[in-house]
Write a protein that holds these residues in place. Structure first.
Motif, PDB file in Angstrom:
ATOM      1  N   LYS A  50      37.560  31.233 -32.582  1.00  0.00           N
ATOM      2  CA  LYS A  50      38.747  30.953 -33.399  1.00  0.00           C
ATOM      3  C   LYS A  50      38.421  30.152 -34.655  1.00  0.00           C
ATOM      4  O   LYS A  50      38.979  30.446 -35.728  1.00  0.00           O
ATOM      5  CB  LYS A  50      39.826  30.249 -32.578  1.00  0.00           C
ATOM      6  N   ASP A  78      39.466  31.493 -28.052  1.00  0.00           N
ATOM      7  CA  ASP A  78      38.965  30.172 -28.426  1.00  0.00           C
ATOM      8  C   ASP A  78      37.445  30.244 -28.585  1.00  0.00           C
ATOM      9  O   ASP A  78      36.878  29.789 -29.570  1.00  0.00           O
ATOM     10  CB  ASP A  78      39.404  29.102 -27.403  1.00  0.00           C
ATOM     11  N   GLN A 108      42.611  32.647 -24.118  1.00  0.00           N
ATOM     12  CA  GLN A 108      41.951  31.449 -23.603  1.00  0.00           C
ATOM     13  C   GLN A 108      40.773  31.886 -22.751  1.00  0.00           C
ATOM     14  O   GLN A 108      40.946  32.495 -21.711  1.00  0.00           O
ATOM     15  CB  GLN A 108      42.952  30.696 -22.729  1.00  0.00           C
ATOM     16  N   LEU A 155      40.853  22.037 -30.554  1.00  0.00           N
ATOM     17  CA  LEU A 155      40.954  23.375 -31.124  1.00  0.00           C
ATOM     18  C   LEU A 155      42.032  23.328 -32.206  1.00  0.00           C
ATOM     19  O   LEU A 155      43.199  23.083 -31.905  1.00  0.00           O
ATOM     20  CB  LEU A 155      41.323  24.366 -30.016  1.00  0.00           C
ATOM     21  N   TRP A 215      36.297  26.955 -23.847  1.00  0.00           N
ATOM     22  CA  TRP A 215      36.372  25.917 -24.864  1.00  0.00           C
ATOM     23  C   TRP A 215      35.851  24.622 -24.282  1.00  0.00           C
ATOM     24  O   TRP A 215      35.985  24.345 -23.101  1.00  0.00           O
ATOM     25  CB  TRP A 215      37.803  25.737 -25.393  1.00  0.00           C
ATOM     26  N   TRP A 264      44.883  24.278 -34.654  1.00  0.00           N
ATOM     27  CA  TRP A 264      46.000  25.175 -34.368  1.00  0.00           C
ATOM     28  C   TRP A 264      46.952  25.195 -35.555  1.00  0.00           C
ATOM     29  O   TRP A 264      47.380  24.140 -36.021  1.00  0.00           O
ATOM     30  CB  TRP A 264      46.735  24.665 -33.114  1.00  0.00           C
TER      31      TRP A 264
END
Ligand code: PRX
Length: 658
Positions: free
Chosen positions: A201, A189, A222, A231, A225, A233
């Motif tokens: 990401k 992330d 992970q 985030l 973040w 996805w």
């Protein structure tokens, strides 16, 4: 380059002998030189035999079709098994493999047994996702244990990784993923840098939106973040690393692969706009990195704590954070963040905390610590340090002496190691228990390595003269090619000295001088490659990026001397007539500098950018970079008689003065 040459006169006489106690316990003795000289290939075969071969090799080197070398070609091994399982089987499963220090202060320790089991699990996950031997996996991660685990898992199943430095932009990721036709991307992330989350990401998302059609899945670790943000996805494509790992077990048998099976591709800047995918294979590469790591760093794996501050995104991170140290069963420190977060002394605190005994760093970092002052390292206990290394650029004698005194307490020998992404492992370096070192010189080729300083035709030069650095015999860790471009491989490295007796010689792209004792002093690049903070950048790549901006008609980029970073990027830009208004407005140069940072990465952002009316060109239309460099470094201008229009340089020089 100005650093090393300037001080040659004044400091060449100063020689540092290996401390007696150090020499008495040293891994490498002078006998290594004799052994290698007596039978070079036999010597390399002996080094290779210190690895575990599932199927022993009978042939050492196949050089029948230069420059395409094959080392130990009929042997079979598994690189990850050599870095993991065999240490556990030898009873060293409880030894620490990784001491991880996160930037926010979190830490994690992984023993060889634990790292082996994590890598086995990750290998099973890759297989479950359909990755096979021969496939390519892109890795875009911060300096966290998962970066090491991912690399070793890819190697374990016979696939090849392409690690992309976390500072590179979405566009750089896209280009690399497409060139290698990667099937999978492993990212996070984000990572921690300077007290903030640096998103990773989102860059992968942008890269895959713009291209990279071969990518089937994106595995996301992970790490860091900011909860306030969402985030993004992509269902069906994106998978959490920890969730997927929970579905597979940690039982995996390492299968053997041919010695020449590709291990990784690492992109590096060349003299054109496109980075080159440098290809390294398994058996020869691992032989050289393990041998050099053990002997150059005097590794005593039972007691040493080793820290190379390089990021896994660069070759130093591949060879001397991951493969060399782990093949030797070393305990390795990895640190996620910047040297000055949260305090300027973070590095020294890490050394005290883990009792680091071997430190490997870049001259740029050393120079910036020098600037900040010796009182900062003085706050930490650095007495565990017994060996210091330097890599990536010439180390100027002042920085060498400061490193020796302030960090090494006048007791730790320094190894200044010359090598390249292409060479895979260290080529020129002192052996710390043997060599009397001169500050600023990388000294002599390592046992088994044949390097000469030659003239433009490839003739070997006598001592006390300067020329070009060439490698005269193939070596196990040498690049096997440029991914997908054999012609460029031949042209770039092997065509300059193709017809020399005993050739082809490998052209390194560096200028070098041998002093009266035959010791080598590196003088910097002789091509259009810059070295900024020990990182390689291409003038052509930044130029083509600038020309890609709608305002820009033409651009010229040079590497100008910089007291801290070695060289700095300085750009000269001609604006398109119809955009003269925008380009002439306040802040326009910042917009263009930022464009380079978003397109390539922050390290490529020009330190300065000048909008000019014309560029100095020869009558045949070639940009005279030498003159621009003179101007950017504030020197009197060199010969301008070959220019079409000599007044151009005067105008530019006047601009710079203001
Ligand atoms: O110019 C040399 C310089 O860095 C170049 C290789 O860059 P890269 O492939 O990014 O690898 C850096 C880490 C090995 C070389 O062509 N260089 C590297 N080490 C030294 C050096 N210049 C002088 N002294 C060194 N010790």
């Amino acid at each position: 380059m100005t650093g090393p040459i300037e001080h040659l006169e004044t400091l060449a006489g100063k020689v540092f002998l290996p401390p007696e106690e150090f020499a008495a316990n040293a891994v490498a003795t002078a006998a290594l030189y004799d052994e290698a000289r007596a039978d070079r290939l036999g010597f390399w075969a002996d080094q290779a035999r210190s690895l575990h071969w599932h199927k022993p090799f009978t042939e050492v080197l196949d050089w029948d079709n230069p420059p395409f070398a094959r080392w130990f070609a009929d042997g079979e091994l598994n690189v990850a098994y050599n870095c993991l399982d065999r240490h556990v089987l030898a009873g060293n499963g409880d030894r620490v493999a990784l001491y991880f220090e996160g930037e926010p202060g979190d830490s994690r320790t992984l023993t060889y047994a634990q790292l082996t089991s994590e890598v086995k699990r990750a290998a099973n996950l890759l297989l479950a996702l359909g990755v096979q031997a021969g496939d390519r996996v892109a890795i875009y991660l911060p300096m966290i244990p998962e970066a090491v685990i991912a690399m070793l898992a890819v190697a374990r199943i016979g696939a090849a990784h392409s690690v992309i430095f976390g500072g590179f932009s979405a566009e750089s990721i896209r280009a690399r993923v497409e060139d290698a036709e990667a099937k999978l991307v492993i990212t996070a992330d984000g990572g921690w840098r300077r007290g903030k989350v640096s998103p990773l990401k989102p860059a992968v998302d942008a890269a895959l939106e713009a291209g990279g059609a071969t990518v089937e899945k994106v595995l996301v670790v992970q790490r860091a973040w900011d909860d306030s943000q969402e985030l993004a996805w992509t269902e069906g494509r994106d998978l959490w690393w920890h969730e997927e790992l929970a579905q597979v077990d940690d039982d995996h048998e390492a299968k053997p692969f041919e010695a020449e099976n590709p291990l990784f591709i690492l992109y590096t800047s060349g003299t054109t706009g496109n980075p080159k995918g440098i290809l390294h294979t398994s058996g020869g590469y691992l032989t050289q990195v393990a041998y050099t790591h053990k002997n150059v760093f005097d590794l005593h794996p039972e007691t040493d704590v080793y820290w190379s501050t390089a990021d896994v995104g660069w070759i130093t991170g591949h060879s001397y954070v991951v493969y060399g140290p782990l093949a030797n069963g070393a305990s390795v420190v990895i640190y996620e963040g910047t040297p000055d977060t949260p305090r300027p002394g973070r590095w020294w605190e890490i050394i005290e905390k883990y009792k680091v005994s071997i430190l490997y760093a870049a001259p740029t970092a050393i120079r910036s610590f020098m600037k900040a002052g010796r009182e900062i390292p003085a706050r930490s206990d650095l007495s565990s340090l017994r060996l210091l290394g330097s890599v990536g650029e010439p180390i100027n004698p002042e920085a060498w002496l400061w490193y020796h005194e302030v960090i090494g307490g006048n007791r730790a020998p320094i190894v200044d190691t010359w090598w390249q992404t292409e060479t895979g492992g260290i080529m020129i370096s002192p052996l710390p228990g043997v060599t009397a070192t001169k500050p600023g010189s990388a000294q002599t080729p390592l046992p088994g390595i044949s390097v000469e300083v030659v003239d433009d035709k490839g003739n070997i030069l006598p001592n006390d003269s300067a020329g070009l650095l060439a490698v005269t015999e193939p070596w196990p860790g040498m690049l096997r090619g440029i991914w997908g471009d054999p012609e460029r491989f031949i042209d770039t490295y092997w065509s300059k000295f193709a017809d020399v007796p005993g050739g082809p010689l490998y052209f390194a792209g560096d200028g070098a001088r041998r002093d009266e004792d035959g010791d080598v002093w590196l003088l910097g690049r002789v091509d259009d490659v810059m070295n900024v903070s020990g990182h390689r950048l291409s003038t052509a790549e930044i130029e083509s990026c600038l020309v890609g901006h709608p305002w820009v008609a033409e651009a010229a980029v040079v590497g100008a001397h910089d007291d801290t970073t070695g060289q700095a990027v300085v750009a000269f830009v001609i604006a398109k007539a119809r955009h003269a208004g925008e380009a002439g407005a306040d802040g326009a140069t910042n917009t263009l500098r930022a464009h380079v940072a978003t397109q390539i990465g922050a390290i490529a952002r020009p330190r300065e950018l000048f909008i000019v009316n014309e560029l100095p060109k020869t009558r045949s239309g070639k940009i005279m970079r030498r003159l621009l460099r003179d101007a950017a470094e504030g020197r009197t201008l060199g010969d301008t008689t070959t220019l079409t229009d000599a007044s151009v340089m005067k105008a530019i020089a006047d601009r710079l003065r203001h």
